[in-house]
Design an enzyme around this catalytic site. Structure first.
Site, PDB file in Angstrom:
ATOM      1  N   TRP A  54      17.174   8.236  62.034  1.00  0.00           N
ATOM      2  CA  TRP A  54      18.826   8.372  61.244  1.00  0.00           C
ATOM      3  C   TRP A  54      19.456   7.234  61.351  1.00  0.00           C
ATOM      4  CZ3 TRP A  54      19.905  11.895  59.774  1.00  0.00           C
ATOM      5  CH2 TRP A  54      19.593  14.164  59.524  1.00  0.00           C
TER       6      TRP A  54
ATOM      7  N   ASP B 132      26.679   5.355  66.108  1.00  0.00           N
ATOM      8  CA  ASP B 132      26.409   7.011  65.325  1.00  0.00           C
ATOM      9  C   ASP B 132      25.707   7.954  67.089  1.00  0.00           C
ATOM     10  OD1 ASP B 132      25.746   9.494  64.676  1.00  0.00           O
ATOM     11  OD2 ASP B 132      23.553   8.561  63.603  1.00  0.00           O
TER      12      ASP B 132
ATOM     13  N   LYS C 204      25.708  19.042  67.285  1.00  0.00           N
ATOM     14  CA  LYS C 204      24.719  18.239  69.049  1.00  0.00           C
ATOM     15  C   LYS C 204      25.288  19.047  69.981  1.00  0.00           C
ATOM     16  CE  LYS C 204      22.310  16.911  65.183  1.00  0.00           C
ATOM     17  NZ  LYS C 204      21.997  15.539  64.877  1.00  0.00           N
TER      18      LYS C 204
HETATM   19  C1  LIG Z   1      22.098  15.178  63.893  1.00  0.00           C
HETATM   20  C2  LIG Z   1      22.776  13.763  63.157  1.00  0.00           C
HETATM   21  C3  LIG Z   1      22.413  13.410  62.049  1.00  0.00           C
HETATM   22  C4  LIG Z   1      23.293  14.073  61.190  1.00  0.00           C
HETATM   23  O1  LIG Z   1      23.748  14.485  60.936  1.00  0.00           O
HETATM   24  P1  LIG Z   1      24.860  15.259  59.639  1.00  0.00           P
HETATM   25  O2  LIG Z   1      26.149  16.151  60.482  1.00  0.00           O
HETATM   26  O3  LIG Z   1      23.944  16.673  59.477  1.00  0.00           O
HETATM   27  O4  LIG Z   1      24.683  14.495  58.309  1.00  0.00           O
HETATM   28  C5  LIG Z   1      23.228  11.537  62.381  1.00  0.00           C
HETATM   29  N1  LIG Z   1      22.917  10.714  63.562  1.00  0.00           N
HETATM   30  C6  LIG Z   1      21.899  11.237  64.533  1.00  0.00           C
HETATM   31  C7  LIG Z   1      21.696  10.010  65.658  1.00  0.00           C
HETATM   32  C8  LIG Z   1      22.209  13.301  64.204  1.00  0.00           C
HETATM   33  O5  LIG Z   1      21.482  13.347  64.902  1.00  0.00           O
END
Ligand SMILES: *Cc1c(COP(=O)(O)O)cnc(C)c1O
Length: 359
Positions: free
Chosen positions: A101, A171, A195
């Site tokens: 990511w 993030d 998530k």
């Molecule tokens: C799932 C995830 C993403 C991507 O998320 P989307 O909402 O599908 O764009 C980005 N960073 C992390 C750490 C993730 O777990």
């Protein structure tokens, strides 16, 4: 019956929240319509939206000088929105690379600025780890430092918040609300909702107000944080149902002791699962102890030929979505806030039984 769902995302939601949404589905608060059918500008909907923000502010102790934005496009759109918003005056940024990511984030950012990549993913005795900050060559003149707190696919998490005098941008897609967090240490925190918050379709951005005037002039107004902040995240129609449902999750968190209580349970869940994996010769986790994620637990079986059978039998035992990410294989159990301790206990019981029969 509801099974235990270990999906990495879209992930498990609290049953109590889904029941409340179900009860309110056809006739929201006696108004004769579903919340999905309401104008986002109506007094009723705006009150729901504002309550969700107020509850999140309470849960995370978000200081007054931060804006909370409820956006769309997922964390992935933020990979572009962040450099477009923050590199207008100084186009240099540091990106700490620890996995898939953080790599996706830096690859997008490279299209908009002068991106310095700090490779912090290392191996210690054959296990994945994050190097100490003393090993990083951070720039003296970066507009911000970006990292991903929890690498959802690798199962690798920072043990502490990096120290820097630059705005920290993080993030938190897979770890927001899993543990107490000092928001004042950050310039910007972002997270896709699917998530550890609510349904897919909503993305949270928490940004310090003094960073709202750094945007590049060509930025689309829909991505521009200052425009969204001025318009209550309603520059266009927001993801109204996902916002509402996330609000129900925030209420559920507050009713259940908030982030501190979740964190205690999350630690217990992680201890139970990692403890079992470590005690077994049949299963293994590839991460050093200090950087093990408390949310996403990847593991392998001693014999990879048994993976398909493991997944089939797990599903028959109401333990769902344990396959690892398609890019890495193996198994992964995501044990977000909505997965109860009993779910992890049921998983460990199944894993132990499976190992005894196949070891
Ligand atoms: C799932 C995830 C993403 C991507 O998320 P989307 O909402 O599908 O764009 C980005 N960073 C992390 C750490 C993730 O777990």
């Amino acid at each position: 019956m509801r099974a235990y769902n270990f999906c990495a995302g879209p992930a498990a939601l609290p049953t109590a929240v889904l029941e409340k949404a179900q009860a309110e589905m056809l006739d929201w608060h006696g108004k004769g319509l579903s919340i999905m059918e309401m104008s986002h500008r109506s007094k009723d909907y705006v009150a729901v939206a504002e309550k969700a923000e107020a509850d999140l502010r309470k849960l995370m102790n978000i200081p007054e000088n931060y804006k909370v934005l409820f956006l769309q496009g997922g964390a992935s759109l933020q990979f572009s929105a962040i450099p477009l918003n923050l590199l207008g005056k100084n186009d240099k940024a540091d990106y700490i690379h620890t996995g898939i990511w953080s790599e996706k984030a830096l690859k997008e950012a490279q299209r908009y600025g002068d991106i310095h990549v700090v490779n912090a993913g290392i191996q210690i005795d054959g296990k994945h780890a994050i190097s100490a900050q003393s090993e990083w060559d951070l720039s003296a003149d970066a507009a911000y430092v970006h990292y991903a707190d929890n690498e959802t696919i690798g199962g690798l998490q920072f043990a502490s918040i990096p120290e820097t005098d630059k705005p920290l941008v993080c993030d938190y897609s897979s770890s927001i609300l899993s543990a107490p967090l000092d928001v004042s240490k950050f310039g910007l925190i972002y997270a896709g909702a699917q998530k550890n918050i609510g349904p897919a379709g909503l993305t949270l951005v928490i940004i310090r107000e003094d960073l709202l005037d750094q945007a590049k002039p060509e930025i689309p107004s829909i991505l521009k944080y200052s425009d969204q902040a001025k318009n209550g995240s309603m520059v266009n129609t927001p993801s109204t149902y996902a916002w509402y449902l996330s609000g129900l999750v925030f209420e559920w968190l507050l009713e259940n002791g908030g982030v501190d209580a979740m964190h205690q349970t999350n630690l217990e869940k992680a201890k139970l699962l990692y403890g079992y994996i470590d005690s077994s010769d049949f299963y293994a986790n590839p991460i050093v102890e200090a950087n093990r994620s408390i949310m996403n637990v990847p593991f392998t079986l001693a014999n990879a030929d048994l993976e398909k059978q493991f997944l089939q039998e797990a599903e028959a035992n109401h333990l769902l979505n344990l396959a690892g990410h398609r890019s890495v294989g193996g198994m992964r159990a995501s044990i977000y806030n909505a997965v109860p301790l009993e779910g992890v206990q049921a998983l460990v019981n199944f894993m132990d039984d499976f190992a005894k029969r196949n070891g």
